[in-house]
Design a protein around this motif. Structure first.
Motif, short mmCIF file in Angstrom:
data_model
loop_
_atom_site.label_atom_id
_atom_site.label_comp_id
_atom_site.label_asym_id
_atom_site.label_seq_id
_atom_site.Cartn_x
_atom_site.Cartn_y
_atom_site.Cartn_z
N LEU A 21 0.84 -1.20 0.00
CA LEU A 21 0.00 0.00 0.00
C LEU A 21 0.87 1.25 0.00
CD1 LEU A 21 -3.02 0.69 0.27
CD2 LEU A 21 -2.65 0.86 2.70
N TRP A 48 -14.00 1.24 15.36
CA TRP A 48 -14.56 0.95 14.02
C TRP A 48 -14.57 2.22 13.18
CZ3 TRP A 48 -15.29 -2.51 10.50
CH2 TRP A 48 -16.29 -2.39 9.53
N ILE A 55 -10.09 3.58 5.70
CA ILE A 55 -10.54 2.97 4.44
C ILE A 55 -11.09 4.04 3.49
CG2 ILE A 55 -12.32 1.47 3.44
CD1 ILE A 55 -11.94 -0.38 5.86
N ILE A 109 -8.34 6.40 2.16
CA ILE A 109 -7.46 5.77 1.15
C ILE A 109 -8.20 5.73 -0.20
CG2 ILE A 109 -6.43 3.57 0.44
CD1 ILE A 109 -5.66 3.12 3.37
N LEU A 110 -9.47 5.32 -0.17
CA LEU A 110 -10.24 5.24 -1.42
C LEU A 110 -10.37 6.61 -2.07
CD1 LEU A 110 -13.13 2.74 -0.59
CD2 LEU A 110 -11.28 2.41 -2.19
N GLU A 130 -6.94 7.73 -3.40
CA GLU A 130 -6.57 6.93 -4.57
C GLU A 130 -7.28 7.46 -5.81
OE1 GLU A 130 -5.56 2.38 -3.08
OE2 GLU A 130 -7.58 2.88 -3.72
N TYR A 131 -8.58 7.76 -5.62
CA TYR A 131 -9.37 8.28 -6.74
C TYR A 131 -8.86 9.66 -7.17
CZ TYR A 131 -13.18 10.59 -9.15
OH TYR A 131 -13.90 11.32 -10.04
N LEU A 189 -19.88 11.61 -0.93
CA LEU A 189 -19.91 10.14 -1.01
C LEU A 189 -19.19 9.52 0.19
CD1 LEU A 189 -19.25 8.88 -4.67
CD2 LEU A 189 -21.23 8.46 -3.25
N LEU A 221 -21.45 9.69 3.22
CA LEU A 221 -22.47 8.63 3.15
C LEU A 221 -21.87 7.26 3.43
CD1 LEU A 221 -24.67 9.69 0.10
CD2 LEU A 221 -25.35 9.59 2.48
N LEU A 222 -20.67 7.03 2.87
CA LEU A 222 -19.98 5.74 3.08
C LEU A 222 -19.71 5.53 4.57
CD1 LEU A 222 -18.35 3.26 2.01
CD2 LEU A 222 -16.37 4.75 1.95
N PHE A 231 -21.18 6.97 7.08
CA PHE A 231 -22.45 6.84 7.81
C PHE A 231 -22.96 5.40 7.75
CE2 PHE A 231 -27.13 6.80 7.12
CZ PHE A 231 -27.52 7.05 8.42
N PHE A 232 -23.01 4.86 6.55
CA PHE A 232 -23.55 3.49 6.41
C PHE A 232 -22.62 2.45 7.06
CE2 PHE A 232 -26.26 5.29 3.00
CZ PHE A 232 -27.47 4.84 3.49
N LEU A 233 -21.32 2.71 7.02
CA LEU A 233 -20.40 1.76 7.67
C LEU A 233 -20.52 1.84 9.20
CD1 LEU A 233 -17.20 2.00 5.44
CD2 LEU A 233 -18.57 -0.02 5.82
N LEU A 262 -23.14 2.42 10.82
CA LEU A 262 -24.41 1.80 11.26
C LEU A 262 -24.21 0.36 11.75
CD1 LEU A 262 -27.06 2.99 8.66
CD2 LEU A 262 -26.87 3.62 11.04
N TYR A 263 -23.06 -0.24 11.39
CA TYR A 263 -22.80 -1.61 11.85
C TYR A 263 -22.48 -1.66 13.34
CZ TYR A 263 -22.96 -3.32 7.09
OH TYR A 263 -23.38 -3.66 5.83
#
Lengths: 122, 335
Positions: free
Chosen positions: A11, A43, A50, A53-54, A57-58, A78, A81-82, A84-86, A88-89
């Motif tokens: 990486l 978490w 994560i 990095i994404l 990278e983009y 984005l 939102l990512l 937020f949804f992650l 939620l776990y």
């Protein structure tokens, strides 16, 4: 095909450093917003690394500054939102509060990043 | 047995279409004509499925007739000497009829995610074998004929063709509609991801497509929607950190694992219309086939697919809880 094509490359350390820095800024803010269970903030820190990095990278694939300026805000949304949804776990219920917290931590680190960039480069 | 023959026929139908189209394309010198041939085929094969599916939902007994009709159309598309476009039309219509009938049958017969995944998995390998000329169209047609005969025999058994009536108290609510739109958006987005693959790996990637589609359904049944979606996202992230062929294969596997998930949840959003649900997901692949928006970056694709699937799952779960609450009110309030 040459053999090295099949090998994984390590990486990018630069991306990992920036992601770690963002996690160091955002995770305490997340903790201060009331998410104090270790499971939740650890978490969140992992999610931060994560997503960062994404995103970077983009962004590193973009060719010019105009495209960068055009995509940075939708890309940050984005990411919010990512995250937020992650999150939620590990966080139950109170979706609105979680979304606002993630939005706040991301906006804070973004603005801090812009300020730091100004201080460091000019 | 039903699932086995449907999966086998899916493999053979896609293979037959691929082989016949490749045969036509090799004798045609005009590049525009070849493009037109594939465009017409795609338009009919993918675009017509929702209409055929809806017709089969309204008349479920026609499913038994749709399978031999599909076989006849495929035979006409392969053998009939009626011009390249007429043949593409026949092949597209045969493919469309089979997918609508087969998809409708699988979604009627099975309620879990694994079976639709297995059913859709075999098409990619058949198509690759056909397009690359590894197996001739006649051989695929023979397999189609055997599978059709077996399926017609199986359909004669009582209880195979389950009728799908609207569940009690079921209404298409706003959250359910939003869930459906998110799922279809996810399929549309995924349609833009299937870029050109290296010809060196003519069969490797289709095999990964197959593995991903089949595995996605089983994993979803075992671990549940949320954990599967998270697993797919983490797998995509891992794949993006690995360069070269292993990374590309892992990413392809991850993206294909979402396919049975979208199909299954779409059919749960429209439980009384399985054919339409199957056809809509197929139709959403059309924009990717026709619009040239350039390649969507894999990072953006992985994030968007995760967000869309998570949001869809959340909306569906919320709607189900609300529906169950309405169906069985709290005993304290009953008096």
């Amino acid at each position: 095909m040459p053999e090295q094509c099949f090998l994984a490359t390590p990486l990018n350390t630069g991306l990992l450093f920036i992601a770690g820095l963002t996690a160091i800024i955002e995770t305490p803010l997340f903790w201060l917003c009331g998410y104090r269970r270790p499971r939740q903030y650890m978490w969140f820190a992992a999610v931060n690394v994560i997503s960062n990095i994404l995103l970077n990278e983009y962004l590193s694939t973009l060719q010019d500054i105009e495209t960068y300026n055009a995509v940075i805000l939708p890309a940050e949304l984005l990411v919010v939102l990512l995250e937020f949804f992650l999150c939620l776990y590990t966080v139950d219920g109170k979706y609105g509060r979680l979304l606002l917290t993630v939005l706040f931590t991301n906006a804070f680190s973004y603005l801090l990043g812009v300020l730091l960039a100004d201080v460091l480069y000019f | 047995m039903l699932l086995f023959f449907l999966t086998l026929m899916h493999f053979a139908v896609d293979g037959c279409c691929g082989a016949a189209l490749a045969d036509h394309a090799t004798v045609e010198y005009d590049y525009t004509a070849i493009l037109r041939l594939f465009a017409l085929y795609n338009l009919v094969a993918f675009g017509g499925q929702w209409l055929a599916g809806l017709a089969l939902d309204k008349r479920p007994r026609w499913i038994g007739g749709a399978l031999p009709c599909a076989l006849l159309l495929l035979g006409a598309g392969t053998w009939l000497n009626a011009g390249i476009l007429a043949q593409a039309l026949c092949l597209g219509a045969g493919n469309c009829l089979f997918h609508a009938a087969g998809g409708s049958l699988v979604l009627r017969r099975f309620r879990t995610c694994a079976e639709p995944g297995v059913f859709v998995s075999s098409g990619a390998v058949g198509l690759a074998l056909g397009l690359n000329g590894f197996i001739p169209d006649d051989a695929f047609l023979a397999v189609c004929a055997v599978s059709t005969a077996a399926l017609l025999l199986l359909l004669r058994r009582p209880g195979t063709l389950i009728s799908t009536e609207k569940p009690k108290g079921f209404t298409v609510t706003l959250p359910l509609l939003a869930c459906l739109l998110l799922l279809l958006g996810c399929v549309t987005l995924r349609g833009f991801g299937g870029g050109g693959r290296s010809t060196e790996y003519a069969l490797l990637f289709p095999c990964v497509f197959m593995l991903g589609k089949a595995a996605g359904g089983f994993i979803c049944d075992k671990m549940g929607w949320g954990k599967t979606v998270l697993g797919v996202f983490l797998l995509s992230f891992l794949a993006l950190q690995i360069k070269g062929l292993p990374g590309a294969l892992l990413l392809t596997l991850a993206f294909n694992m979402t396919m049975p998930l979208t199909l299954w949840l779409t059919s749960r959003c429209l439980p009384h219309l399985p054919g339409l649900a199957f056809g809509l997901t197929a139709g959403c692949l059309l924009p990717g086939a026709f619009l040239n928006l350039g390649a969507i970056p894999a990072q953006a694709m992985a994030v968007a697919v995760f967000i869309l699937l998570s949001a869809a799952g959340m909306l569906f779960e919320w709607n189900e809880k609300r529906r169950q609450k309405q169906e069985s009110p709290c005993p304290n309030n009953a008096s």
